[in-house]
Design an enzyme around this catalytic site. Structure first.
Site, PDB file in Angstrom:
ATOM      1  N   ASN A  56       0.832  -1.192   0.000  1.00  0.00           N
ATOM      2  CA  ASN A  56       0.000   0.000   0.000  1.00  0.00           C
ATOM      3  C   ASN A  56       0.872   1.250   0.000  1.00  0.00           C
ATOM      4  O   ASN A  56       1.870   1.312   0.721  1.00  0.00           O
ATOM      5  CB  ASN A  56      -0.907  -0.025   1.231  1.00  0.00           C
ATOM      6  CG  ASN A  56      -2.098   0.882   1.108  1.00  0.00           C
ATOM      7  OD1 ASN A  56      -2.053   1.901   0.430  1.00  0.00           O
ATOM      8  ND2 ASN A  56      -3.170   0.515   1.770  1.00  0.00           N
ATOM      9  N   GLN A  84     -14.328  -2.087   0.083  1.00  0.00           N
ATOM     10  CA  GLN A  84     -15.229  -0.959  -0.102  1.00  0.00           C
ATOM     11  C   GLN A  84     -15.784  -1.129  -1.518  1.00  0.00           C
ATOM     12  O   GLN A  84     -15.141  -0.764  -2.496  1.00  0.00           O
ATOM     13  CB  GLN A  84     -14.469   0.353   0.086  1.00  0.00           C
ATOM     14  CG  GLN A  84     -13.970   0.509   1.519  1.00  0.00           C
ATOM     15  CD  GLN A  84     -12.886   1.544   1.652  1.00  0.00           C
ATOM     16  OE1 GLN A  84     -11.845   1.452   1.002  1.00  0.00           O
ATOM     17  NE2 GLN A  84     -13.112   2.534   2.504  1.00  0.00           N
ATOM     18  N   GLY A  90     -17.010   4.033  -0.170  1.00  0.00           N
ATOM     19  CA  GLY A  90     -15.684   4.581   0.099  1.00  0.00           C
ATOM     20  C   GLY A  90     -14.599   4.144  -0.874  1.00  0.00           C
ATOM     21  O   GLY A  90     -13.445   4.508  -0.713  1.00  0.00           O
ATOM     22  N   HIS A 144     -11.315   0.018  -9.189  1.00  0.00           N
ATOM     23  CA  HIS A 144     -10.754  -1.316  -9.405  1.00  0.00           C
ATOM     24  C   HIS A 144     -10.919  -2.026  -8.064  1.00  0.00           C
ATOM     25  O   HIS A 144     -10.323  -1.611  -7.061  1.00  0.00           O
ATOM     26  CB  HIS A 144      -9.279  -1.201  -9.791  1.00  0.00           C
ATOM     27  CG  HIS A 144      -8.656  -2.474 -10.262  1.00  0.00           C
ATOM     28  ND1 HIS A 144      -7.576  -2.469 -11.125  1.00  0.00           N
ATOM     29  CD2 HIS A 144      -8.910  -3.771 -10.012  1.00  0.00           C
ATOM     30  CE1 HIS A 144      -7.208  -3.727 -11.374  1.00  0.00           C
ATOM     31  NE2 HIS A 144      -8.007  -4.531 -10.688  1.00  0.00           N
ATOM     32  N   HIS A 155     -10.688  -3.929  -4.792  1.00  0.00           N
ATOM     33  CA  HIS A 155      -9.514  -4.309  -4.002  1.00  0.00           C
ATOM     34  C   HIS A 155      -9.930  -4.632  -2.574  1.00  0.00           C
ATOM     35  O   HIS A 155     -10.893  -4.089  -2.051  1.00  0.00           O
ATOM     36  CB  HIS A 155      -8.425  -3.237  -4.031  1.00  0.00           C
ATOM     37  CG  HIS A 155      -8.876  -1.863  -3.625  1.00  0.00           C
ATOM     38  ND1 HIS A 155      -9.621  -1.048  -4.443  1.00  0.00           N
ATOM     39  CD2 HIS A 155      -8.674  -1.175  -2.487  1.00  0.00           C
ATOM     40  CE1 HIS A 155      -9.855   0.096  -3.831  1.00  0.00           C
ATOM     41  NE2 HIS A 155      -9.295   0.052  -2.628  1.00  0.00           N
ATOM     42  N   HIS A 209      -8.598  -4.814   1.313  1.00  0.00           N
ATOM     43  CA  HIS A 209      -7.590  -4.366   2.274  1.00  0.00           C
ATOM     44  C   HIS A 209      -7.322  -5.504   3.258  1.00  0.00           C
ATOM     45  O   HIS A 209      -8.258  -6.100   3.785  1.00  0.00           O
ATOM     46  CB  HIS A 209      -8.100  -3.162   3.073  1.00  0.00           C
ATOM     47  CG  HIS A 209      -8.330  -1.942   2.260  1.00  0.00           C
ATOM     48  ND1 HIS A 209      -7.417  -0.924   2.180  1.00  0.00           N
ATOM     49  CD2 HIS A 209      -9.385  -1.577   1.483  1.00  0.00           C
ATOM     50  CE1 HIS A 209      -7.895   0.023   1.391  1.00  0.00           C
ATOM     51  NE2 HIS A 209      -9.092  -0.354   0.956  1.00  0.00           N
TER      52      HIS A 209
END
Length: 178
Positions: free
Chosen positions: A32, A88, A94, A99, A101, A103
């Site tokens: 990240n 999200q 949010g 794309h 993803h 977390h």
């Protein structure tokens, strides 16, 4: 040097090849740009699907198996006792890059007590701190250079810092018992 070959990998419109530390048939994992906590990484489908419902059966199976494998590895490498795993799914939830993803955030007991407790992570994800798209845009060499004020202690990492972590995590993935 990218840890997993030279074929370009994009996260939305952003070239992230050097940040990728694990790649499967349908998914990739990357470090990240501005992790909320140490070891905060992302797992995304290779195909730039915007929403979870856009994935086919093979892609969704691969995505969640990859989340499980990467989660085990970051938990071990970062000495975590738990993980936050979050998606999200769309702009109203949010999502800041179109794309899909996931977390993966390694957690330890009392790691966010000073920010209000373990649930503070959700506010961090929803707020400016978790705006991955903005952080990529701010670090992009293709954007106009306007003065920016960022008085937080969390600064976006350099390409070389992210590449170095990606290489370390790629080596750890080979040690992982899948």
């Amino acid at each position: 040097m990218p840890p997993l070959g030279s074929s370009p990998v994009y996260f939305g419109n952003f070239l992230v090849t050097s940040q990728v530390f694990h790649k499967t048939t349908y998914s990739f994992a990357l470090v990240n740009i501005k992790p909320l906590l140490p070891g905060h990484v992302l797992v995304s489908p290779l195909r730039p699907a915007r929403r979870l419902s856009d994935l086919n059966h093979a892609e969704i199976t691969d995505l969640f198996l990859t989340v499980q494998q990467v989660g085990r590895m970051v938990e071990r490498v970062y000495g975590a006792s738990s993980l936050n795993i979050a998606i999200q799914d769309g702009p109203a939830a949010g999502q800041s890059i179109p794309h899909l993803h996931t977390h993966i955030i390694p957690r330890q007991r009392a790691d966010l007590d000073e920010q209000g407790g373990s649930d503070a992570i959700y506010g961090m994800l929803e707020g400016e701190d978790g705006d991955v798209g903005r952080h990529f845009w701010e670090s992009s060499s293709n954007r106009p250079k306007f003065p920016a004020v960022d008085d937080s202690t969390r600064k976006p990492r350099t390409e070389s810092e992210m590449s170095e972590e990606a290489q370390k995590l790629a080596q750890e993935m080979t040690r992982q018992h899948l």
